[in-house]
Design a protein around this motif. Structure first.
Motif, PDB file in Angstrom:
ATOM      1  N   HIS A 207       1.539   6.720   3.590  1.00 48.40           N
ATOM      2  CA  HIS A 207       0.420   6.347   4.457  1.00 48.40           C
ATOM      3  C   HIS A 207      -0.908   6.764   3.852  1.00 48.40           C
ATOM      4  O   HIS A 207      -1.940   6.167   4.116  1.00 48.40           O
ATOM      5  CB  HIS A 207       0.555   7.024   5.834  1.00 48.40           C
ATOM      6  N   ALA A 208      -0.880   7.839   3.095  1.00 49.73           N
ATOM      7  CA  ALA A 208      -2.102   8.398   2.527  1.00 49.73           C
ATOM      8  C   ALA A 208      -1.747   9.063   1.200  1.00 49.73           C
ATOM      9  O   ALA A 208      -0.590   9.034   0.774  1.00 49.73           O
ATOM     10  CB  ALA A 208      -2.726   9.411   3.494  1.00 49.73           C
ATOM     11  N   ALA A 209      -2.750   9.674   0.561  1.00 50.25           N
ATOM     12  CA  ALA A 209      -2.531  10.315  -0.742  1.00 50.25           C
ATOM     13  C   ALA A 209      -1.835   9.351  -1.703  1.00 50.25           C
ATOM     14  O   ALA A 209      -0.914   9.707  -2.431  1.00 50.25           O
ATOM     15  CB  ALA A 209      -1.717  11.592  -0.581  1.00 50.25           C
ATOM     16  N   THR A 210      -2.309   8.100  -1.721  1.00 50.62           N
ATOM     17  CA  THR A 210      -1.637   7.060  -2.501  1.00 50.62           C
ATOM     18  C   THR A 210      -1.802   7.254  -4.007  1.00 50.62           C
ATOM     19  O   THR A 210      -0.967   6.764  -4.773  1.00 50.62           O
ATOM     20  CB  THR A 210      -2.167   5.671  -2.106  1.00 50.62           C
ATOM     21  N   SER A 211      -2.853   7.968  -4.428  1.00 50.78           N
ATOM     22  CA  SER A 211      -3.073   8.118  -5.872  1.00 50.78           C
ATOM     23  C   SER A 211      -1.936   8.886  -6.540  1.00 50.78           C
ATOM     24  O   SER A 211      -1.601   8.637  -7.691  1.00 50.78           O
ATOM     25  CB  SER A 211      -4.406   8.824  -6.141  1.00 50.78           C
ATOM     26  N   GLY A 212      -1.329   9.818  -5.830  1.00 52.37           N
ATOM     27  CA  GLY A 212      -0.229  10.595  -6.395  1.00 52.37           C
ATOM     28  C   GLY A 212       1.136  10.037  -6.074  1.00 52.37           C
ATOM     29  O   GLY A 212       2.153  10.608  -6.488  1.00 52.37           O
ATOM     30  N   ALA A 213       1.188   8.905  -5.347  1.00 50.21           N
ATOM     31  CA  ALA A 213       2.469   8.369  -4.901  1.00 50.21           C
ATOM     32  C   ALA A 213       3.381   7.940  -6.045  1.00 50.21           C
ATOM     33  O   ALA A 213       4.577   8.271  -6.035  1.00 50.21           O
ATOM     34  CB  ALA A 213       2.234   7.211  -3.935  1.00 50.21           C
TER      35      ALA A 213
END
Length: 361
Positions: A207-213
């Motif tokens: 849902h969030a923190a997509t840069s580290g996904a």
């Protein structure tokens, strides 16, 4: 005579919408003949402007989660919310027209402004019961309960204690649990225990923190767990997630309405500390590793998981992977402890019980 129930929500957060849908779906099961309307008055009134504000809000809390804390604390210090909500004449006109047409017996608000607007339209004695469904835990902003309302429905005792400390009469506070989808009540706590001889099923909801996904997906896939990754409607993420999961059995899922089943089949959830996400994992009895917390309202949701020893907070991909390994080590000793604790918090029938209450008042 059929009961007429108006449910009000807003598109600004997952918790508001999820709670509103849960109440609606609970009513559909318990009283299918009741007249129920679910409305997003901000979206209906302001259209494209509302959508712009919604996207700006989501960008703020997802990219700079600590910054929302300043707004949250400012709202907490405000004393006269009625004065602020007088600035929405078009919204009030739309709301008043709806009230005149539908003539509800009960209004259920899952977004804080609506009880204040109702008070301005109908005065201190409206012709219907006014019920507020609070979607946050522990860090409950005072904007939720400084309004006039007949009842406040809270997800747990910790939130009820906040309202009592804030001066709300105990008889107005009802602890039912968060109104998750009634589908959660259809499942039993029968997931197979993880072991060396069985799959360790991990659900990662982005849902969030997509840069580290992508990095986290790559590391989780390397662990050899049975991994499912949901990306919602963020289709632009799919190529990077697929590349990170290459040469593994990782399942990548877009938007889905099968989360109740997926959570019940999983041993661990990795995701943000949103009100709906945390309460759904609790309803499913699925321990959680929280990797994103929005300052303010989500802090309490994260505290609920940690203080109940039902999971942990781990922000970086390396920390998340370490906690996954810890959960399943030594015959899944840590996971068993978390699972036993979270099952004590679980209230999968909350929406059905709330429906029964709304029909009784």
């Amino acid at each position: 005579m059929k009961k007429r129930i108006l449910i009000l929500t807003a598109s600004f957060g997952e918790g508001h919408n999820s709670a509103a849908r849960g109440v609606r779906d609970g009513l559909a099961r318990v009283a299918p003949t009741a007249e129920v309307e679910l409305r997003d008055l901000f979206g209906e009134t302001y259209g494209s402007l509302n959508e712009f504000v919604r996207k700006a809000y989501l960008a703020l809390i997802n990219r700079w989660p600590q910054s929302w804390g300043y707004v949250y604390r400012w709202l907490e210090r405000k004393k006269d919310f009625d004065k602020s909500f007088r600035r929405f004449p078009r919204l009030k006109e739309h709301f008043a027209t709806l009230l005149d047409r539908f003539r509800p017996d009960v209004i259920v608000s899952t977004f804080p402004p609506f009880p204040y607007l109702l008070h301005q339209i109908s005065g201190p004695s409206p012709d219907c019961k006014n019920v507020v469904v609070i979607t946050d835990s522990i860090t409950v902003n005072s904007i939720w309960y400084r309004c006039a309302s007949d009842y406040f429905l809270v997800p747990n005792e910790q939130s009820a204690a906040v309202l009592r400390a804030g001066g709300i009469a105990p008889e107005k506070i009802k602890i039912f649990g968060f109104p998750v989808s009634p589908k959660f009540a259809d499942f039993t706590q029968d997931r197979q225990l993880p072991s060396h001889n069985s799959e360790r099923r991990v659900l990662y909801m982005i849902h969030a923190a997509t840069s580290g996904a992508p990095e986290l997906v790559e590391q989780l896939a390397y662990l050899g767990v049975d991994l499912t990754v949901t990306i919602g409607r963020a289709n632009e993420l799919q190529p990077a997630i697929e590349a990170a999961a290459a040469n593994s059995k990782t399942k990548i899922v877009g938007w889905t309405d099968e989360l109740p089943r997926m959570l019940h089949e999983s041993h661990l959830l990795i995701g943000k500390a949103g009100g709906a996400t945390v309460q759904e994992t609790i309803a499913a009895g699925c321990p959680m590793i929280i990797n994103h917390v929005v300052s303010g309202q989500e802090e309490g949701n994260a505290r609920l998981i940690v203080e109940a020893n039902s999971g942990v907070i781990a922000y970086s991909p390396a920390e998340v992977v370490m906690q996954v390994q810890r959960a399943f080590a030594d015959g899944a000793k840590q996971w068993r402890e978390w699972a036993a604790n979270i099952s004590r918090l679980s209230r999968p029938r909350a929406s059905l019980e709330i429906a029964g209450f709304l029909l009784s008042i």
